[in-house]
Structures are given as structure tokens and as C-alpha cells.
Design an enzyme around this catalytic site. Structure first.
Site, PDB file in Angstrom:
ATOM      1  N   GLU A  97       8.385  -8.758   0.334  1.00 12.06           N
ATOM      2  CA  GLU A  97       7.037  -9.287   0.131  1.00 12.06           C
ATOM      3  C   GLU A  97       6.470  -8.904  -1.226  1.00 12.06           C
ATOM      4  O   GLU A  97       6.716  -7.817  -1.730  1.00 12.06           O
ATOM      5  CB  GLU A  97       6.114  -8.730   1.223  1.00 12.06           C
ATOM      6  CG  GLU A  97       6.643  -9.069   2.594  1.00 12.06           C
ATOM      7  CD  GLU A  97       5.754  -8.565   3.704  1.00 12.06           C
ATOM      8  OE1 GLU A  97       5.874  -9.103   4.809  1.00 12.06           O
ATOM      9  OE2 GLU A  97       4.960  -7.647   3.485  1.00 12.06           O
ATOM     10  N   CYS A 115       1.827  -7.318  -7.219  1.00 14.68           N
ATOM     11  CA  CYS A 115       2.289  -6.104  -6.558  1.00 14.68           C
ATOM     12  C   CYS A 115       3.714  -6.375  -6.075  1.00 14.68           C
ATOM     13  O   CYS A 115       3.930  -7.268  -5.260  1.00 14.68           O
ATOM     14  CB  CYS A 115       1.343  -5.813  -5.396  1.00 14.68           C
ATOM     15  SG  CYS A 115       1.774  -4.375  -4.438  1.00 14.68           S
ATOM     16  N   CYS A 126       5.824   7.978   5.460  1.00 15.14           N
ATOM     17  CA  CYS A 126       4.395   8.334   5.439  1.00 15.14           C
ATOM     18  C   CYS A 126       3.730   7.753   6.692  1.00 15.14           C
ATOM     19  O   CYS A 126       3.895   6.576   7.006  1.00 15.14           O
ATOM     20  CB  CYS A 126       3.721   7.820   4.170  1.00 15.14           C
ATOM     21  SG  CYS A 126       4.444   8.485   2.664  1.00 15.14           S
ATOM     22  N   CYS A 361      -2.702  -2.814   0.782  1.00 16.72           N
ATOM     23  CA  CYS A 361      -1.890  -1.613   0.545  1.00 16.72           C
ATOM     24  C   CYS A 361      -1.323  -1.062   1.832  1.00 16.72           C
ATOM     25  O   CYS A 361      -2.036  -0.888   2.807  1.00 16.72           O
ATOM     26  CB  CYS A 361      -2.760  -0.494  -0.005  1.00 16.72           C
ATOM     27  SG  CYS A 361      -3.185  -0.724  -1.680  1.00 16.72           S
TER      28      CYS A 361
HETATM   29  N1  SAH Z   1       5.826   4.368  -2.377  1.00 16.68           N
HETATM   30  C1  SAH Z   1       4.878   4.170  -3.425  1.00 16.68           C
HETATM   31  C2  SAH Z   1       4.378   2.741  -3.549  1.00 16.68           C
HETATM   32  C3  SAH Z   1       4.018   2.003  -2.290  1.00 16.68           C
HETATM   33  S1  SAH Z   1       2.527   2.413  -1.473  1.00 16.68           S
HETATM   34  C4  SAH Z   1       3.714   5.123  -3.260  1.00 16.68           C
HETATM   35  O1  SAH Z   1       3.661   5.828  -2.264  1.00 16.68           O
HETATM   36  O2  SAH Z   1       2.875   5.204  -4.154  1.00 16.68           O
HETATM   37  C5  SAH Z   1       1.247   1.867  -2.519  1.00 16.68           C
HETATM   38  C6  SAH Z   1      -0.109   2.522  -2.204  1.00 16.68           C
HETATM   39  O3  SAH Z   1      -0.599   2.088  -0.943  1.00 16.68           O
HETATM   40  C7  SAH Z   1      -0.008   4.044  -2.113  1.00 16.68           C
HETATM   41  O4  SAH Z   1      -1.021   4.634  -2.869  1.00 16.68           O
HETATM   42  C8  SAH Z   1      -0.226   4.319  -0.652  1.00 16.68           C
HETATM   43  O5  SAH Z   1      -0.773   5.585  -0.458  1.00 16.68           O
HETATM   44  C9  SAH Z   1      -1.134   3.186  -0.245  1.00 16.68           C
HETATM   45  N2  SAH Z   1      -1.114   2.919   1.196  1.00 16.68           N
HETATM   46  C10 SAH Z   1      -0.069   3.044   2.031  1.00 16.68           C
HETATM   47  N3  SAH Z   1      -0.430   2.737   3.292  1.00 16.68           N
HETATM   48  C11 SAH Z   1      -1.745   2.410   3.244  1.00 16.68           C
HETATM   49  C12 SAH Z   1      -2.674   1.971   4.225  1.00 16.68           C
HETATM   50  N4  SAH Z   1      -2.321   1.818   5.494  1.00 16.68           N
HETATM   51  N5  SAH Z   1      -3.932   1.721   3.818  1.00 16.68           N
HETATM   52  C13 SAH Z   1      -4.289   1.846   2.525  1.00 16.68           C
HETATM   53  N6  SAH Z   1      -3.445   2.224   1.553  1.00 16.68           N
HETATM   54  C14 SAH Z   1      -2.188   2.515   1.907  1.00 16.68           C
END
Ligand code: SAH
Length: 390
Positions: A97, A115, A126, A361
Site C-alpha cells: 500500500e 507515503c 509495535c 499512520c
Molecule cells: N517503521 C517506521 C515507519 C512506519 S510507521 C517507523 O516506525 O517509523 C510510520 C509512523 O506511523 C510512525 O511514527 C508510527 O509510530 C506511526 N503509527 C504507527 N501506528 C500508528 C497508529 N495506529 N496511529 C497513529 N500513528 C501510528
């Protein structure tokens, strides 16, 4: 010299002009013609201009969502994967995606940020992230990363100003391909995205950040944008949310960030903080966070610089599937942001774009693949009984 129809086609997607010229030379094609073909693909959107020929993955889903600044577009590309471990169940592809996000800059000009995904799924687990729920399927090649830009630019027809590696996956878990993709995307003969307009976002792999420290000292790389997903104000909370923190803690992150600041001439690193009610949104968390950011607030290498060296992006949590936590209320976000500002932290409050299409995100994770995680495929008695994603 070979005639046009005798030359085997070469795909320049993921290559710099130089790499393409070299590949063409092996086929007996001269530099001038190679350059024209390269430009036809990257500037005119041609899929074929001998000896260049590209095959774009099929777009299987496309969703639009109106937002204040315009329309967010999420598209899903289907990459063939004949050696998929579920091929015998008819799944011989990977879906990835990408999201195009409109933004209005301070000058009032409208820009588009793409993105991109760097992996199919993610291995880092995470707790708040949708993509993590599907585990890691595989890493993308540089050409599969660049193909996302090509589709946005020439299939969607949108001029892309910025690229952020904030889609599916952890860029540091696939750094070689990510860096090769960036070399291609910044090639002045081709896609020509300025290095300063590309941002790698990481969960905080310190070994990867050390490599970036070397990389940004190479010609042309100094301005590469960096973002760190911090998401917590102390190790206890961070280790619960992000297993990687057990390997590299917040002190180690702070140390490498300060080293990076030095070699990057004081450039800011964006700190991202997903605000999750009941987890990391108390005012004490804001105080702790400001204390952690303190070394970044004043930059000794830029005495005269206006403003702050510390830049924090507060992202309201977008509930993932089966989320134990809700999204924060406006008031909760306001209170948290205000407290940070009172400590002198420069805060950027990110408005959520694309929540309805699960394009926001941490909400990227494809339906087909999610099914594998949650709905075990029925196997015949003779076959192994483990769940397919095991
Ligand atoms: N793995 C990388 C890039 C992907 S996540 C990283 O961790 O930075 C991109 C951003 O989305 C990160 O800042 C992450 O903390 C955020 N993110 C992940 N899950 C989210 C959620 N459920 N709601 C809002 N932001 C989220």
C-alpha cells in the site's frame, strides 16, 4: 551494434541513470540513447522506450478520501510472488500500500506527499500499529519501492513533492534497498526528487542510524530527512509499546541523534509521538518527554539559529483493528501539546488524514494478508496443521 528489436529490454525502475547506462552498455547501447530512454520512463511516464521497458504491478484497490487540503488517495499494488509460502492455497502475490497525501504549505502552496512502503508487513511488533499485526512477509526491492512513486506520478497523475518512508515496514530492516531506491528517486536526470524532500522514518534501530550517519556524509546525502518514532517518554512505556526498545533504549537513541545532528549540520530530526489515551498521554509524560528532548532544544552548533532544534510531531492514535485503546479526544491532544509548548518544545500537531480508508499512520496492512493472520486456512488432514502465517 545490436538492432533495436534484438536488444533485451532493461527496466530502469530502481536504477540511477549511471546504473542504467552501464546495463545498456553491456547490451551495446550507447549512452545517449540510454539517457533518452531513461528520461522517457521517469519524465514522460512511458512504459516502453527501447531499450527501457517497465512492467508496473497491477493496482487492485484504490480509495479516495476527501480531507481539508484535497483528496487522500490510497492505492494497493499487487506484486506477483510465485514462491509465496501460501501459493498452494492460491495466494501467490503480495499486496503493498501507498498513500498520496495533499498538504498546504505555509506559503499556501499545495503539495503532495507520497507515503511509501519498504516491506510487506513488518517484523517489529509495535503494539499500536496495524502493519505489525500481519508480521513480516518480505522486504521490497528498490525497484518495487520506486514503482510506488511511478504509479503515483504517472498512473494517478499526481506531481509528488515529498516522499516519506512511513508506510508498511521498517526501512532500517531493508536499508540497502531503501538507499538504492533513494538514489534512483533523487537522480536529476529522472524522478529528480530533492534529497531534502525524502524522509526515512525509523522505529529507532541504532545500528541503522549509525549507517545513516556514514551515509549522510557522502556527497548529495546531507539533506536526507530523518524521523524517529519515539512514542513514549520513558523506557518502561516504550518497551511495552515497542519491543525494539529492549535492544536500544531512549538514552542510546538520544546519543545517536546528537551524533547525527553534528554530522548533519544541525538539521532537525523529526520526533514522532503517537498519542495513545491511558498509555502515554498524561501531563507527566509530556514533562518527561520535554526533558528527553531538552538537549535538542538548543543547538550549540547553530548559535544564531532562530527557533528550536527540537521538533516534535504529535500524532493522535488511529485505533488499529481490535484496538484496546480509543483515539484521543481533541482536548487530550490539546492538553498534551500545550504542556510541551510550555517547556519550549516546537510541536507540530498532525491532523489525521485517511482514517476512514485505513490509510492513516499505522493503519496500513492489506485485507488479504490480514485474513491470513486471523483466519486460519483449513488444511486437509494429511497436511501440516499450523496456521498459515506461522
Ligand atoms: N517503521 C517506521 C515507519 C512506519 S510507521 C517507523 O516506525 O517509523 C510510520 C509512523 O506511523 C510512525 O511514527 C508510527 O509510530 C506511526 N503509527 C504507527 N501506528 C500508528 C497508529 N495506529 N496511529 C497513529 N500513528 C501510528
Amino acid at each position: 551494434m545490436a538492432l533495436a528489436d534484438e536488444i533485451s529490454p532493461i527496466s530502469p525502475i530502481g536504477m540511477t541513470l549511471q546504473a542504467f547506462v552501464d546495463a545498456c552498455a553491456d547490451e551495446g547501447v550507447g549512452k545517449g540513447r540510454a539517457k533518452e530512454a531513461y528520461q522517457a520512463v521517469f519524465r514522460e511516464g512511458k512504459t516502453s522506450s527501447a531499450p527501457a521497458k517497465i512492467t508496473m504491478p497491477e493496482i487492485v484497490t484504490r480509495q479516495e478520501e476527501p480531507v481539508n487540503e484535497g483528496v487522500t488517495v490510497k492505492f494497493v499494488q499487487r506484486l506477483p510472488n510465485p514462491s509465496h509460502k501460501l501459493a498452494r492455497h492460491g495466494i501467490d502475490f503480495d499486496d503493498i500500500e501507498s498513500v498520496i497525501i495533499p498538504m498546504i504549505g505555509r506559503s499556501g502552496r499545495k503539495t503532495h506527499t507520497l507515503c511509501v512502503s519498504s516491506q510487506v508487513g513488518c517484523a517489529l511488533g509495535c503494539d499500536f500499529c496495524e502493519t505489525a499485526q500481519m508480521g513480516l512477509i518480505r522486504s521490497l526491492s528498490a525497484s518495487e519501492i520506486v514503482a510506488q512513486w511511478w504509479a503515483a506520478r504517472f498512473i494517478e497523475g499526481i506531481e509528488i513533492d515529498n516522499i516519506v518512508f512511513m508506510g508498511m515496514g521498517e526501512p532500517m530492516d531493508n536499508l540497502d534497498e531503501v538507499l538504492t531506491a533513494i538514489e534512483c528517486l533523487t537522480d536529476r536526470t529522472g524522478a529528480s526528487i530533492p534529497m531534502a524532500n525524502i524522509t526515512i522514518s525509523t522505529v529507532g534501530r541504532v545500528d541503522g542510524l549509525r549507517r545513516i550517519k556514514e551515509q549522510v556524509q557522502k556527497p548529495g546525502w546531507k539533506r536526507l530527512g530523518l524521523a524517529l518514532s519515539l512514542n513514549a517518554s520513558n523506557d518502561e512505556v516504550r518497551s511495552k509499546l515497542m519491543p525494539i526498545n529492549k535492544k536500544w533504549n531512549m538514552q542510546q537513541l538520544q546519543d545517536i541523534l546528537l551524533e547525527l545532528r553534528e554530522v548533519r549540520g544541525g538539521r532537525k530530526i523529526m520526533i514522532e509521538y503517537v498519542l495513545i489515551p491511558g498509555v502515554n498521554n498524561e501531563l507527566e509524560h509530556a514533562d518527561e518527554l520535554a526533558a528527553w528532548m531538552n538537549p535538542f532544544l538548543k543547538d550549540p552548533t547553530r548559535e544564531k539559529a532562530k527557533g528550536h532544534g527540537g521538533l516534535l510531531n504529535v500524532i493522535p492514535y488511529n485505533p488499529r483493528r481490535d484496538s484496546p485503546w480509543p483515539a484521543p479526544t481533541e482536548e487530550q491532544v490539546d492538553a498534551f501539546v500545550e504542556r510541551l509548548v510550555s517547556h519550549g518544545v516546537f510541536v507540530n500537531r498532525r491532523r489525521t488524514k485517511g482514517r476512514d480508508t485505513m490509510a492513516a499512520c499505522g493503519q496500513l496492512g492489506t485485507a488479504e494478508i490480514r485474513k491470513r493472520k486471523f483466519v486460519p486456512v483449513k488444511l486437509s488432514a494429511s497436511e501440516d496443521q499450523s496456521t498459515p502465517d506461522a
